[in-house]
Write an enzyme that holds these catalytic residues in place. Structure first.
Site, short mmCIF file in Angstrom:
data_model
loop_
_atom_site.label_atom_id
_atom_site.label_comp_id
_atom_site.label_asym_id
_atom_site.label_seq_id
_atom_site.Cartn_x
_atom_site.Cartn_y
_atom_site.Cartn_z
N ASP A 1 -2.15 -4.87 -0.30
CA ASP A 1 -1.76 -6.15 0.28
C ASP A 1 -2.64 -6.57 1.45
OD1 ASP A 1 -0.72 -4.13 1.91
OD2 ASP A 1 1.33 -4.87 1.84
N GLN B 181 0.81 -1.21 0.00
CA GLN B 181 0.00 0.00 0.00
C GLN B 181 0.85 1.27 0.00
OE1 GLN B 181 -3.08 -1.49 3.24
NE2 GLN B 181 -3.77 0.38 2.26
N HIS B 182 0.22 2.35 -0.42
CA HIS B 182 0.69 3.73 -0.23
C HIS B 182 1.84 4.18 -1.13
CE1 HIS B 182 -1.72 3.37 3.35
NE2 HIS B 182 -0.83 2.64 3.99
#
Length: 468
Positions: free
Chosen positions: A232, A71-72
């Site tokens: 994820d 992520q991110h």
């Protein structure tokens, strides 16, 4: 030839691919390729790893594919779809000051929680956009769109710019950007512009289970149905499924505590990120930066292998004789202390043993996650049982000590690539039009005794005293 589906976990450390029978979810082939180390990585290295792993498993019988990714991470691309700089990963803390600035500029943490369910910290994509705009204006000027790691890989599978593919994402991963709202199910372009200083193109948010295109004819999965992919943690949740009261605790590079929820959450303290999931529900989540690698550092300090470390930790009594380790070895995300370092407290001649240091290492890592369990309860997401997954869950010491720290029964799920399996489930969903009914193997439940609960209270009180 049978038609299989492929699920990809493009994590911080590696690409993992599983080829799965869509009828029952059984894994028929799998492969893994390592990623470069560091908190900024050329995303083309992920693509190379993905292509090599897919080549190893073979894709001639793969009918659909999905990618779940870390992520991110910020992937800024130019008008040709080429990255303008290396991707900044979730665990890159250079944007910590940018996070503080953005919180202030919108009017405080509560304003962000109400807007997008998440208070910015250095991991969130919006803060990385602000850092780039301020620190690298030339790169920022070349950028035309921003994608997340899984978005960029999904786009490449469909041929990318040369095929005229549109960029797509899903609501789960989009909810971790800081500019997509689980409350309104839409982007907040005003927050993206607040972060970056101007507009950027963003991927279309696909519906859960949507088929977003097909693999490019010259790509690694030609003609295969491509699903939108997800983050994820959303992939792991999609793979496992949970009953009411079950919390998933994942101990990997990061440590996460999350659960399925019917309604979005908004936590102005910033401890709970109010994410969406990949099914159309919500995924309130607490993330710590320091998890399985803390155990590795402990083993290295003590000069033992993982089995020897477990043996030492289990030879000590709960509470490690008053020795407490605060494992902020890479700073910390929850609580938001990006510049913090690890601390050993309460050391005396009496408790200064190898066994106590090993036990304190395990307890300290788990205490950070136990605080996440409490934070979820504070926003109305109560847990009665923990489902433990991730590489760290394979530690015998972790599985044994966890009930004594969480104060809850703990079920260690059988080792599996849950993120990749969740991606495979989504691929099967996109292929058939319905989410498959696969069963995940459950393992032994370790019950929390009354003595465990009392030990947990004492250990966590000592930990809380030190961490403030």
């Amino acid at each position: 030839m049978p038609s299989y589906v492929a699920g990809v976990d493009s994590s911080t450390q590696a690409t993992k691919v599983v080829v799965v029978d869509p009828e029952n979810g059984s894994v028929v082939r799998e492969a893994r390729r390592a990623h470069p180390e560091g908190t900024e990585v050329d995303p083309r290295a992920w693509w190379t790893a993905l292509c090599e792993a897919l080549d190893e498993v073979g894709t001639g019988d793969v009918a659909a594919i999905a990618v779940a990714g870390q992520q991110h991470g910020m992937v800024l691309v130019d008008g040709r779809g080429e990255p303008v700089r290396e991707a900044l990963l979730w665990n890159d803390n250079r944007s910590a000051d940018a996070a503080h600035d953005l919180i202030s500029e919108l009017g405080g943490a509560a304003a962000w929680a109400d807007a997008v369910g998440t208070v910015p910290v250095a991991s969130i994509t919006a803060t990385k956009l602000r850092w780039t705009a301020r620190a690298e204006p030339e790169n920022a000027g070349r950028a035309r769109s921003v994608m997340l790691p899984h978005d960029w890989l999904t786009w490449r599978l469909r041929g990318g710019a040369r095929a005229g593919a549109d960029a797509v994402t899903d609501r789960g991963d989009a909810s971790g950007t800081g500019y997509w709202s689980p409350h309104t199910e839409d982007y907040r372009p005003d927050l993206l512009e607040l972060a970056f200083g101007r507009a950027l193109d963003v991927p279309r948010v696909a519906a859960p289970g949507e088929a977003v295109g097909r693999g490019h004819e010259h790509g690694p999965v030609p003609g295969a149905v491509v699903a939108p992919g997800t983050g994820d943690n959303m992939g792991a949740a999609l793979a496992i499924g949970t009953a009411p009261g079950e919390l998933i605790v994942s101990i990997g590079t990061s440590g996460t505590v999350f659960a399925s929820a019917a309604k979005p959450t908004a936590d102005p303290s910033g401890l709970v990120a109010g994410f969406a999931d990949a099914r159309g529900r919500h995924l309130p989540l607490v993330c710590t930066l320091n998890a399985a690698r803390v155990l590795g550092v402990g083993a290295t300090l003590l000069g033992v292998d993982p089995a020897g470390f477990d043996e030492l930790a289990l030879a000590a009594a709960p509470g490690a004789g008053g020795l407490v380790l605060v494992p902020y070895l890479e700073g910390e995300r929850t609580p938001d202390r990006p510049d913090a370092t690890g601390t050993v407290a309460g050391l005396t001649i009496a408790n200064g043993t190898r066994e106590n240091l090993a036990r304190a290492t395990v307890e300290g890592m788990l205490c950070g996650l136990a605080a996440g369990v409490e934070a979820l309860a504070d926003v109305g997401v109560e847990g009665s049982r923990v489902l433990l997954i991730g590489g760290g869950s394979r530690s015998r010491a972790v599985a044994t000590i966890a009930p004594a720290v969480f104060g809850l029964d703990v079920e260690v799920l059988a080792p599996a690539e849950y993120v990749a399996l969740g991606a495979a489930r989504q691929a099967a969903w996109a292929l058939t039009g319905g989410e498959p009914d696969w069963r995940i193997e459950r393992d032994t439940v370790v019950e929390a005794t009354d003595a465990d609960r009392e030990a947990a209270r004492q250990v966590r009180e000592a930990y809380a005293t030190i961490t403030g």
